[in-house]
Design a protein around this motif. Sequence first.
Motif, PDB file in Angstrom:
ATOM      1  N   GLY A  59       2.193  -6.393 -12.494  1.00  0.00           N
ATOM      2  CA  GLY A  59       3.616  -6.509 -12.198  1.00  0.00           C
ATOM      3  C   GLY A  59       3.942  -7.112 -10.852  1.00  0.00           C
ATOM      4  O   GLY A  59       5.114  -7.366 -10.546  1.00  0.00           O
ATOM      5  N   ASP A  60       2.935  -7.361 -10.004  1.00  0.00           N
ATOM      6  CA  ASP A  60       3.199  -7.907  -8.668  1.00  0.00           C
ATOM      7  C   ASP A  60       3.808  -9.304  -8.725  1.00  0.00           C
ATOM      8  O   ASP A  60       4.679  -9.646  -7.921  1.00  0.00           O
ATOM      9  N   ALA A  61       3.320 -10.130  -9.650  1.00  0.00           N
ATOM     10  CA  ALA A  61       3.807 -11.514  -9.712  1.00  0.00           C
ATOM     11  C   ALA A  61       5.306 -11.533  -9.992  1.00  0.00           C
ATOM     12  O   ALA A  61       6.080 -12.228  -9.309  1.00  0.00           O
ATOM     13  N   GLU A  62       5.725 -10.759 -10.986  1.00  0.00           N
ATOM     14  CA  GLU A  62       7.151 -10.713 -11.322  1.00  0.00           C
ATOM     15  C   GLU A  62       7.961 -10.118 -10.166  1.00  0.00           C
ATOM     16  O   GLU A  62       9.070 -10.574  -9.857  1.00  0.00           O
ATOM     17  N   ALA A  63       7.393  -9.082  -9.526  1.00  0.00           N
ATOM     18  CA  ALA A  63       8.102  -8.443  -8.412  1.00  0.00           C
ATOM     19  C   ALA A  63       8.302  -9.417  -7.263  1.00  0.00           C
ATOM     20  O   ALA A  63       9.367  -9.447  -6.638  1.00  0.00           O
ATOM     21  N   MET A  64       7.298 -10.236  -6.966  1.00  0.00           N
ATOM     22  CA  MET A  64       7.421 -11.199  -5.874  1.00  0.00           C
ATOM     23  C   MET A  64       8.544 -12.189  -6.137  1.00  0.00           C
ATOM     24  O   MET A  64       9.344 -12.489  -5.243  1.00  0.00           O
ATOM     25  N   LEU A  65       8.615 -12.694  -7.353  1.00  0.00           N
ATOM     26  CA  LEU A  65       9.684 -13.649  -7.676  1.00  0.00           C
ATOM     27  C   LEU A  65      11.049 -12.984  -7.551  1.00  0.00           C
ATOM     28  O   LEU A  65      12.019 -13.600  -7.093  1.00  0.00           O
ATOM     29  N   GLY A  66      11.127 -11.709  -7.934  1.00  0.00           N
ATOM     30  CA  GLY A  66      12.391 -10.985  -7.827  1.00  0.00           C
ATOM     31  C   GLY A  66      12.796 -10.668  -6.406  1.00  0.00           C
ATOM     32  O   GLY A  66      13.975 -10.433  -6.127  1.00  0.00           O
ATOM     33  N   LEU A 118       0.805  -1.216   0.000  1.00  0.00           N
ATOM     34  CA  LEU A 118       0.000   0.000   0.000  1.00  0.00           C
ATOM     35  C   LEU A 118       0.842   1.272   0.000  1.00  0.00           C
ATOM     36  O   LEU A 118       0.300   2.376  -0.046  1.00  0.00           O
ATOM     37  N   GLY A 119       2.161   1.130   0.079  1.00  0.00           N
ATOM     38  CA  GLY A 119       3.007   2.316   0.074  1.00  0.00           C
ATOM     39  C   GLY A 119       3.075   3.011   1.417  1.00  0.00           C
ATOM     40  O   GLY A 119       3.320   4.215   1.496  1.00  0.00           O
ATOM     41  N   ILE A 120       2.859   2.256   2.503  1.00  0.00           N
ATOM     42  CA  ILE A 120       2.955   2.791   3.860  1.00  0.00           C
ATOM     43  C   ILE A 120       4.251   2.276   4.479  1.00  0.00           C
ATOM     44  O   ILE A 120       4.557   1.091   4.393  1.00  0.00           O
ATOM     45  N   LEU A 142      -4.259 -10.103  -1.868  1.00  0.00           N
ATOM     46  CA  LEU A 142      -4.939 -10.329  -3.134  1.00  0.00           C
ATOM     47  C   LEU A 142      -6.105  -9.347  -3.272  1.00  0.00           C
ATOM     48  O   LEU A 142      -6.680  -8.922  -2.277  1.00  0.00           O
ATOM     49  N   PRO A 143      -6.463  -8.968  -4.508  1.00  0.00           N
ATOM     50  CA  PRO A 143      -5.889  -9.461  -5.762  1.00  0.00           C
ATOM     51  C   PRO A 143      -4.542  -8.811  -6.066  1.00  0.00           C
ATOM     52  O   PRO A 143      -4.252  -7.719  -5.591  1.00  0.00           O
ATOM     53  N   LEU A 144      -3.744  -9.504  -6.878  1.00  0.00           N
ATOM     54  CA  LEU A 144      -2.464  -8.957  -7.291  1.00  0.00           C
ATOM     55  C   LEU A 144      -2.666  -7.753  -8.201  1.00  0.00           C
ATOM     56  O   LEU A 144      -3.670  -7.635  -8.908  1.00  0.00           O
ATOM     57  N   GLY A 145      -1.681  -6.873  -8.182  1.00  0.00           N
ATOM     58  CA  GLY A 145      -1.659  -5.749  -9.102  1.00  0.00           C
ATOM     59  C   GLY A 145      -0.768  -6.046 -10.291  1.00  0.00           C
ATOM     60  O   GLY A 145      -0.031  -7.041 -10.309  1.00  0.00           O
ATOM     61  N   ALA A 169      -1.530  -0.992 -10.736  1.00  0.00           N
ATOM     62  CA  ALA A 169      -2.979  -1.066 -10.915  1.00  0.00           C
ATOM     63  C   ALA A 169      -3.431  -2.506 -10.726  1.00  0.00           C
ATOM     64  O   ALA A 169      -2.701  -3.458 -11.012  1.00  0.00           O
ATOM     65  N   ALA A 170      -4.649  -2.673 -10.221  1.00  0.00           N
ATOM     66  CA  ALA A 170      -5.187  -4.016 -10.007  1.00  0.00           C
ATOM     67  C   ALA A 170      -5.370  -4.727 -11.338  1.00  0.00           C
ATOM     68  O   ALA A 170      -5.737  -4.121 -12.349  1.00  0.00           O
TER      69      ALA A 170
END
Length: 681
Positions: free
Chosen positions: A607-614, A276-278, A602-605, A461-462
């Motif tokens: 680019g989230d999937a790639e970011a998680m793996l990275g 959430l950017g907090i 969830l739900p992922l936004g 974005a979602a």
Amino acid sequence: MSTLSLLWRAESVAVIGATERPGALGRKPVDYLRRYGYPGRVLPINPKGGEILGYPAYPSVLDAPGPIDLALIMVSAERVPAAVDDCVAAGIKLAIIASSGFAEVGDEGAALQAETVSRARAGGLRLIGPNCIGSVGFRSRVLATFSPLFSAESVVSLEPGGLGIVSQSGALGFGAASLGIERGMRPGWVVTTGNDADVSALEVLAALAGEPDCTALLGYLENVPDIDLLRSLAASGKPVALVKSGRSAEGGRAAASHTGALATDDRVLDAALRQLGIVRADGIDELLDAGDAFATPLRPKGPRVAIVTTSGGSGILAADDVVARGLRLSELRPETREVLAGIVPSFGSVDNPVDVTAAVLSDSSLFERSLAAIAADDTVDMIIGCFCVMTDGDVDKAVHSLARTAQASGKPVLVSRTGADFLAPEARATLRRIGLPEYPTPARAVRAAAALWQVSRPRPAALPPATTAVPAPGAEVTEPELKALLTAAGLRVPAGRVVASAEEAASLVAELGGRAVVKAVVPGLVHKTDVGAVKVGVGVADAAAAYEEIAAFGGRVLVEELVEDGVELLVGVRSADFGPVLTVGLGGIFTEVLDDVTSRLLPLGEGDAEAMLGELRGSALLTGARGRRAVDVAAAADVLRAVSALTADWGPGFELDLNPVRLLPDRAVVLDAAFVTTKES
């Protein structure tokens, strides 16, 4: 106007339990309101009536002239419910219960707290507390508090700023505020919420985020945050940093005994705040450091940092911390390094970190000219200036150079000034006046820069919602049934089927290439490998014996193709306090041992999937570390997105584990899957 804004906008304050007795807590709020020039009506409430510190006192709020905007209740715990009833009858909409003796003391206190809240809600009265120290609105001088901060001999300046501080812990909240004021920070609001029995600290933060004059928010929380309020905070556009205590099991128990707070999975909270950017701060110093960074109106466009230093050691330390904090050292453009080569002494460095050396003591222009060249480089998003043991005149020149750079470039500039205050007694005030965040060490400056990027970075974005809803499986779903559901969702599983005899098992092993996996299908048996309910690499000759051994577990027998070796992931979804959480970790069955995981709500936004793996520490394994074959990272990301879409509407009370998901050079295959319902369902 929000009811909660009465905490800082109240035009009348009733102090229930007021007294003129020296040293009594009930005297302090009346004294503060008078001494600090509160312009509204002060209504001391005391059964004896009379006069308290020059104000007429009333036996009850029902006897006091209305309307009354805010009540501060300071009577013993057993008298609080009656005081709440009086507030309801008087039409008061907001009350602060400073009294202790509620959920923080055990079951009896918790029952009293629940009764009090029930009475208030029935009458339309919102409650702050109990077990808190109250609040202060600096602009309107609403000091509804007994904090000793305001009883000091020297009067605390109430010159308001844009910083809001909200804390469940009263003493810690006002203590943090005092440290901030000592630094030169200017809070506009300090609110403590104690047990959060009705209004939560997070709710107050959300209300403050709606105040036009509020520029940043800092909070200390013990209770589990509400995800909708967190999202509201994030959507406000105001930078937010929070300390959430109870990271450890021991800390969670201490929080529970302090305010009756409930514990939550700390990693889930980390994931939620990051997403959430907090900013999540680790303590009060870090919280205030973030607040200092938020005070600048300038925001970075990216995570790339340039370091300019007069001390090579400071620059190296800062560079280490940049990497450790997830920022990036800017790779300065060749033309920038060429300009710097004409400025920096030959014994300095024109690479980032740029070391202009102690030569600035004899030629102060070196610093400003170097800064101008760096600020003009479009690979730089933020600048950290580091200098050590410089004295008055030299510090003054350096900080003004940094300020001019920030103003001209529009890029955030943070300062690490390592040296005792007596070397440059006016430096801190000068930096504060100019508007540059200042820190005593490179590590703290970099940490603050990371906080500034955290609240500035664009959030993905979602992803579009799933086109077709797939209902959650039942509690007794078997692995083959679950894999059929996964296949329908676009996930790949091993070829195979349930067999009913040893002969059929041998025939299927031959059909699958001569070697296969044989496993038990038993309701409730999740960790099959641990009990020997899985046979791997079974040949045709061994198939009948493997069938009999697995059938002895009392369920059905599943025969599947043997998938070649690869990199293994665990992919799991579980419902948490904040909703469903997706976790991915390296290691398959060894995920818990390796402890290399990352999570997202969830739900992922996008680019989230790639970011998680990275984000995985061992992510290099996916791209072919140490001569291993690279695996299909895109397929792994597709698995995460598919699982996000699949479980989007499953509701609370479940855990889904795909473990392991084997990654190969050309695909990702879910080797095992389990689904269980949890107590909350």
